[in-house]
Scaffold this motif. Structure first.
Motif, PDB file in Angstrom:
ATOM      1  N   UNK A  17      41.221  26.700  50.753  1.00 14.44           N
ATOM      2  CA  UNK A  17      41.110  27.624  51.745  1.00 14.44           C
ATOM      3  C   UNK A  17      41.442  29.011  51.023  1.00 14.44           C
ATOM      4  N   UNK A  18      41.116  30.066  51.656  1.00 11.02           N
ATOM      5  CA  UNK A  18      41.354  31.347  51.040  1.00 11.02           C
ATOM      6  C   UNK A  18      42.515  31.842  51.989  1.00 11.02           C
ATOM      7  N   UNK A  19      43.672  32.154  51.255  1.00  9.71           N
ATOM      8  CA  UNK A  19      44.894  32.696  52.218  1.00  9.71           C
ATOM      9  C   UNK A  19      45.543  33.870  51.815  1.00  9.71           C
ATOM     10  N   UNK A  20      44.798  34.750  50.775  1.00  7.60           N
ATOM     11  CA  UNK A  20      45.291  35.839  50.657  1.00  7.60           C
ATOM     12  C   UNK A  20      44.196  37.013  49.869  1.00  7.60           C
ATOM     13  N   UNK A  21      44.092  37.905  50.373  1.00 10.42           N
ATOM     14  CA  UNK A  21      43.095  38.938  49.534  1.00 10.42           C
ATOM     15  C   UNK A  21      43.673  40.287  48.961  1.00 10.42           C
ATOM     16  N   UNK A  22      43.285  40.535  47.627  1.00 13.68           N
ATOM     17  CA  UNK A  22      43.915  41.616  47.181  1.00 13.68           C
ATOM     18  C   UNK A  22      42.718  42.497  46.499  1.00 13.68           C
ATOM     19  N   UNK A  84      43.315  44.017  37.380  1.00 12.94           N
ATOM     20  CA  UNK A  84      43.689  42.426  37.723  1.00 12.94           C
ATOM     21  C   UNK A  84      44.951  42.520  38.344  1.00 12.94           C
ATOM     22  N   UNK A  85      45.859  43.250  37.679  1.00 11.13           N
ATOM     23  CA  UNK A  85      47.329  43.425  38.021  1.00 11.13           C
ATOM     24  C   UNK A  85      47.566  43.737  39.452  1.00 11.13           C
ATOM     25  N   UNK A  86      46.637  44.807  39.706  1.00 10.64           N
ATOM     26  CA  UNK A  86      46.851  45.286  41.405  1.00 10.64           C
ATOM     27  C   UNK A  86      46.530  44.239  42.044  1.00 10.64           C
ATOM     28  N   UNK A  87      45.131  43.884  41.790  1.00  9.86           N
ATOM     29  CA  UNK A  87      44.583  42.822  42.917  1.00  9.86           C
ATOM     30  C   UNK A  87      45.196  41.458  43.009  1.00  9.86           C
ATOM     31  N   UNK A  91      46.989  40.224  46.298  1.00  5.20           N
ATOM     32  CA  UNK A  91      46.560  38.913  46.843  1.00  5.20           C
ATOM     33  C   UNK A  91      47.866  38.067  47.331  1.00  5.20           C
ATOM     34  N   UNK A  92      48.836  38.114  46.331  1.00  5.34           N
ATOM     35  CA  UNK A  92      50.138  37.376  46.674  1.00  5.34           C
ATOM     36  C   UNK A  92      50.649  37.992  47.909  1.00  5.34           C
ATOM     37  N   UNK A  93      50.884  39.118  47.953  1.00  5.97           N
ATOM     38  CA  UNK A  93      51.639  39.908  49.041  1.00  5.97           C
ATOM     39  C   UNK A  93      50.821  39.550  50.218  1.00  5.97           C
ATOM     40  N   UNK A  94      49.558  39.786  50.301  1.00  5.68           N
ATOM     41  CA  UNK A  94      48.772  39.540  51.286  1.00  5.68           C
ATOM     42  C   UNK A  94      48.890  38.290  51.877  1.00  5.68           C
ATOM     43  N   UNK A  95      48.938  37.042  51.068  1.00  7.19           N
ATOM     44  CA  UNK A  95      49.190  35.852  51.322  1.00  7.19           C
ATOM     45  C   UNK A  95      50.589  35.131  52.229  1.00  7.19           C
ATOM     46  N   UNK A 240      26.698  52.232  38.514  1.00  6.44           N
ATOM     47  CA  UNK A 240      27.812  51.433  38.126  1.00  6.44           C
ATOM     48  C   UNK A 240      29.104  51.760  38.610  1.00  6.44           C
ATOM     49  N   UNK A 241      29.862  50.456  39.028  1.00  6.42           N
ATOM     50  CA  UNK A 241      31.125  50.997  39.765  1.00  6.42           C
ATOM     51  C   UNK A 241      32.235  49.953  38.920  1.00  6.42           C
ATOM     52  N   UNK A 242      33.559  50.463  39.388  1.00 12.84           N
ATOM     53  CA  UNK A 242      34.752  49.649  39.047  1.00 12.84           C
ATOM     54  C   UNK A 242      35.225  48.862  40.002  1.00 12.84           C
ATOM     55  N   UNK A 243      36.110  47.952  39.804  1.00 14.08           N
ATOM     56  CA  UNK A 243      36.766  47.526  41.084  1.00 14.08           C
ATOM     57  C   UNK A 243      37.489  46.105  40.645  1.00 14.08           C
ATOM     58  N   UNK A 244      38.123  45.564  41.659  1.00 11.07           N
ATOM     59  CA  UNK A 244      38.518  44.193  41.623  1.00 11.07           C
ATOM     60  C   UNK A 244      38.866  43.656  42.717  1.00 11.07           C
ATOM     61  N   UNK A 245      38.817  42.342  42.895  1.00 16.23           N
ATOM     62  CA  UNK A 245      38.950  41.620  44.104  1.00 16.23           C
ATOM     63  C   UNK A 245      39.523  40.219  43.789  1.00 16.23           C
ATOM     64  N   UNK A 246      40.687  39.753  44.185  1.00 20.10           N
ATOM     65  CA  UNK A 246      41.222  38.505  43.829  1.00 20.10           C
ATOM     66  C   UNK A 246      41.840  37.874  45.136  1.00 20.10           C
ATOM     67  N   UNK A 247      41.461  36.775  45.276  1.00 20.11           N
ATOM     68  CA  UNK A 247      41.687  35.531  46.343  1.00 20.11           C
ATOM     69  C   UNK A 247      42.989  34.687  46.059  1.00 20.11           C
TER      70      UNK A 247
END
Lengths: 421, 86
Positions: A17-22, A84-87, A91-95, A240-247
């Protein structure tokens, strides 16, 4: 005797399951604002200028890098590492995980990238040219910045994570692939918490713009917010775009035990390969990829509520994906089909993960965000279920399917189910 | 460059390399490492910046001279004497 695995049935694996998103995207720095932008029709594309290419367009992130790094760390590391560090931290804080108390050797990081190392190499070669190619000024940080594990490795270093870290190269399918790898490693027991998704720093390499331009696939429009327009007859390429998303991913039992908020469950996924062309997609393989993911989820096309397309706004790619969808979905299906790149451009390695994130709140609000910038739908992209320009109210969204495809013919599809015990 | 100008140049380099540090009260007689967070890669950065900005070469066997501000300025003085201040 030849080995045949096509009848192999895997053992029953733990539910993931997905429990956090950054996240950071060109239109937001957290899930709530990302979703709000998608429902409000807000684009994140703007004017941009880069060495040699000159004036162009891009999706640019404006997250606060100093939230989790000091200035020295930002200077020393890469943009992909910083994203990656930010995301990962978000994700941890959000979880809601009590980060200080957990065993960091049981945390794994799985970050997808489209490419890595081009930014540093281009910058350093340029710097070298300013010193008449005197190799003694070549930066001693070149190697740690450009090693292929860099973004995940920088995040591990920043967060004190001593479990496995993987940076997965998967062209523009990478965000999905990071998610899939994280889920699999949890199922194998290689970690107890997986931070999984994708990042992109691609707007900082002129090469990616120049290559798309040479290929006739770089978007151009006098109004930046109109430039990314998948399925529109006047589309002319990729922004072209930049971005990050970590679960934050966990095994279901662990998530329930700590009373975690669950965004959804990964019930199906598939990765396959066209094996037909460097660049051009293959709708037959794409449709097979989607069908394999549905099969794993033990559902049919009729069960799918929302399908998030990969479509990037290129002339042929969008048609090919719609062609693939026609092989999976027929008129009896209820599926609503949308596209997130029309808002934020193509976030490359982060695209799959960010596009899924933008759709996950549909489990709560039962709204499907639209594809914007479709002033004149291309007949070749017409398919039942396309949600154009305005959000659409749905009922009881239960299954979201997320497509992400990339060069060298890599296809990936993820199926997320609304959580129910 | 005078010793004071060399010191100012080194401070400018340190501000680039270690932007989180407050260098206003840097004691020239004490080692950099006692007063700020600097690792081996940072010292390489100092050497690199001297090379890029002033074309000053610091061979590896001389790195020990960059231990404090005082020793750094003394070491650089003959190398940078002919360089005009910016």
């Amino acid at each position: 005797m030849a080995l045949t695995h096509h009848n192999y049935t895997p053992p029953v694996l733990p539910r993931i399951v997905l429990t956090g998103i950054g996240l950071t995207s060109p239109n937001a720095n957290d899930l709530a604002s990302h979703r709000a932008s998608l429902l409000a029709g807000t684009s994140g594309v703007q004017d941009y200028e880069i060495r040699y290419v000159g004036k162009t367009l891009a999706g640019i992130c404006n997250y606060d890098a100093l939230k989790y790094q000091n200035r020295r760390e930002v200077r020393r590391g890469t943009r992909a590492g910083s994203i990656a560090i930010y995301s990962c931290n978000e994700a941890v804080v959000n979880s809601g995980i009590d980060w200080e108390s957990i065993d960091k050797s049981r945390v794994g990081i799985y970050i997808g990238v489209t490419e890595h190392g081009n930014v540093e190499t281009e910058n350093e070669v340029y710097e070298l040219s300013q010193f008449d190619y005197d190799i003694s000024v070549w930066n001693h940080f070149h190697n740690p910045r450009t090693v292929a594990n860099n973004p995940a490795g920088e995040a591990a270093l920043n967060m004190g994570i001593t479990g496995p870290h993987y940076t997965l190269g998967a062209a523009c399918a990478a965000g999905n692939n990071g998610l899939i790898q994280g889920a699999q490693m949890l199922q194998l027991g290689q970690c107890d918490i997986a931070l999984a998704g994708g990042v992109s720093e691609s707007i900082h390499t002129f090469g990616i713009f120049a290559s798309f331009k040479s290929q006739g696939a770089l978007a151009d429009h006098s109004d930046p917010i109109k430039a990314s327009r998948p399925f529109d007859v006047d589309r002319n390429g990729i922004v072209v775009s930049e971005g990050g998303c970590v679960y934050t991913l966990e095994r279901l039992d662990d998530a329930l035990a700590r009373g975690a908020h669950i965004y959804g469950e990964i019930v199906g996924h598939s990765i396959n390969t066209d094996a037909t062309d460097f660049v051009l997609p293959n709708p037959e393989r794409q449709s097979q990829c989607i069908k394999l993911a549905l099969q794993m989820a033990e559902i049919t096309a009729r069960d799918v509520d929302i399908l998030s397309t990969h479509a990037t706004g290129t002339t042929s790619g969008d048609i090919q994906e719609i062609s693939a969808l026609r092989k999976v979905f027929d008129d009896s299906c209820k599926v609503s089909i949308n596209n997130t790149k029309s808002f934020m451009g193509h976030c490359m390695g982060a695209a799959g993960a960010l596009e899924l994130a933008g759709n996950l709140p549909s489990f709560e609000d039962n709204i499907c965000h639209p594809t914007i910038n479709v002033d004149n739908l291309d007949d070749d992209c017409a398919i039942q279920g396309l949600v154009l320009n305005q959000p659409k109210q749905l009922n009881n969204v239960k299954y979201i399917v997320n497509n992400s495809f990339g060069m060298l013919g890599i296809n990936s599809t993820v199926v997320i189910r609304k959580f129910s015990e | 460059m005078t010793p004071a100008e060399i010191r100012a140049a080194v401070i400018d380099i340190l501000e680039t390399i270690a932007p989180d540090e407050d260098l206003t009260n840097l004691d020239d007689t004490k080692e950099f490492r006692e007063q700020m967070e600097l690792d081996s890669m940072d010292f390489l950065d100092i050497v690199m910046e001297l090379r890029k900005r002033y074309r000053v070469q610091v061979p590896e066997e001389d790195y020990e001279n960059l231990v404090s501000m005082g020793s750094t300025v003394s070491y650089l003085e003959p190398k940078m004497a002919g360089i005009p201040a910016e």
